[in-house]
Design an enzyme around this catalytic site. Structure first.
Site, short mmCIF file in Angstrom:
data_model
loop_
_atom_site.label_atom_id
_atom_site.label_comp_id
_atom_site.label_asym_id
_atom_site.label_seq_id
_atom_site.Cartn_x
_atom_site.Cartn_y
_atom_site.Cartn_z
N LYS A 144 0.84 -1.21 0.00
CA LYS A 144 0.00 0.00 0.00
C LYS A 144 0.87 1.25 0.00
CE LYS A 144 -1.75 2.20 3.48
NZ LYS A 144 -2.48 2.65 4.70
N ASP A 174 -6.23 0.23 1.07
CA ASP A 174 -6.34 0.48 2.50
C ASP A 174 -7.65 -0.10 3.01
OD1 ASP A 174 -8.31 2.21 1.62
OD2 ASP A 174 -7.61 3.94 2.78
#
Length: 217
Positions: A128, A147
């Site tokens: 991420k 996320d």
């Protein structure tokens, strides 16, 4: 206790849903403030379990005190922890920031890596964070930042049945064009913050409620 019904496959509606969400959020810009890839890396590490607004408050002061990779690499762990205390999990974040800065100096000539493989070598950096640094810091799109908002919405919208971020990333990359992946991530995040809220989704105000298999309307 009743079992929740699985969300049906809704991938056929992806294009229509994404188009409507893009119209709803035409300026889906990142909210973290940064001037270079190093500041972006630090800000993204700080953003874990913390709001962008709070991170920006902290980095407004932090980036005046620590102005380059050497400053972060030589930072005192306790002092840096105090500087970032209000972002939460400050001890671990301080270790990751200092460790990343030290590795950037020793292994990457003082420059934040511009590829996924090397970014993942930095302490505390997962896919991420790496995707965010590549997309926003270097304009390199190789994947999508997954996320908690992206995870939840992609499941509720029927785009994936997976819960593992890496598998969700693969599923979303199969639906969207590569150039749109950064925008898709930000759009889903904004919709998750503003409308599709985890505990109290505002389905009555949702522009994609008619296309969403999880809609409560």
């Amino acid at each position: 206790m009743t079992m929740q019904s699985p969300v049906p496959d809704n991938r056929d509606n992806f294009d229509n849903i994404f188009e409507l969400l893009q119209e709803e959020y035409p300026n889906a810009e990142p909210m973290l403030h940064f001037k270079n890839p190093l500041e972006l890396l630090v800000a993204t590490i700080l953003s874990a379990q913390c709001t962008d607004k709070q991170v920006n408050k902290v980095t407004q002061v932090l980036f005046k005190k620590y102005q380059n990779v050497e400053d972060f690499a030589n930072a005192d762990l306790t002092e840096l922890g105090k500087d970032i205390y209000t972002t939460g999990f400050y001890r671990q974040k301080a270790k990751h920031i200092i460790g990343s800065a030290q590795l950037i100096l020793t292994d990457f000539d003082g420059r934040v890596p511009d590829n996924m493989e090397d970014l993942l070598k930095l302490p505390g950096v997962g896919r991420k964070t790496a995707n965010i640094v590549l997309a926003r810091g270097y304009n390199i799109i190789v994947g999508i930042a997954v996320d908690t908002h992206v995870t939840r919405l992609s499941q509720k919208l029927g785009f994936t049945k997976n819960s593992d971020p890496k598998k969700i990333e693969i599923d979303l990359m199969a639906l969207a064009e590569r150039k749109d992946l950064e925008n898709l991530s930000m759009t889903l995040i904004l919709h998750g913050r503003n409308v599709c809220i985890a505990r109290r989704p505002k389905c009555g105000n949702c522009v994609v409620s008619e296309l969403c298999p999880s809609s409560e309307v």
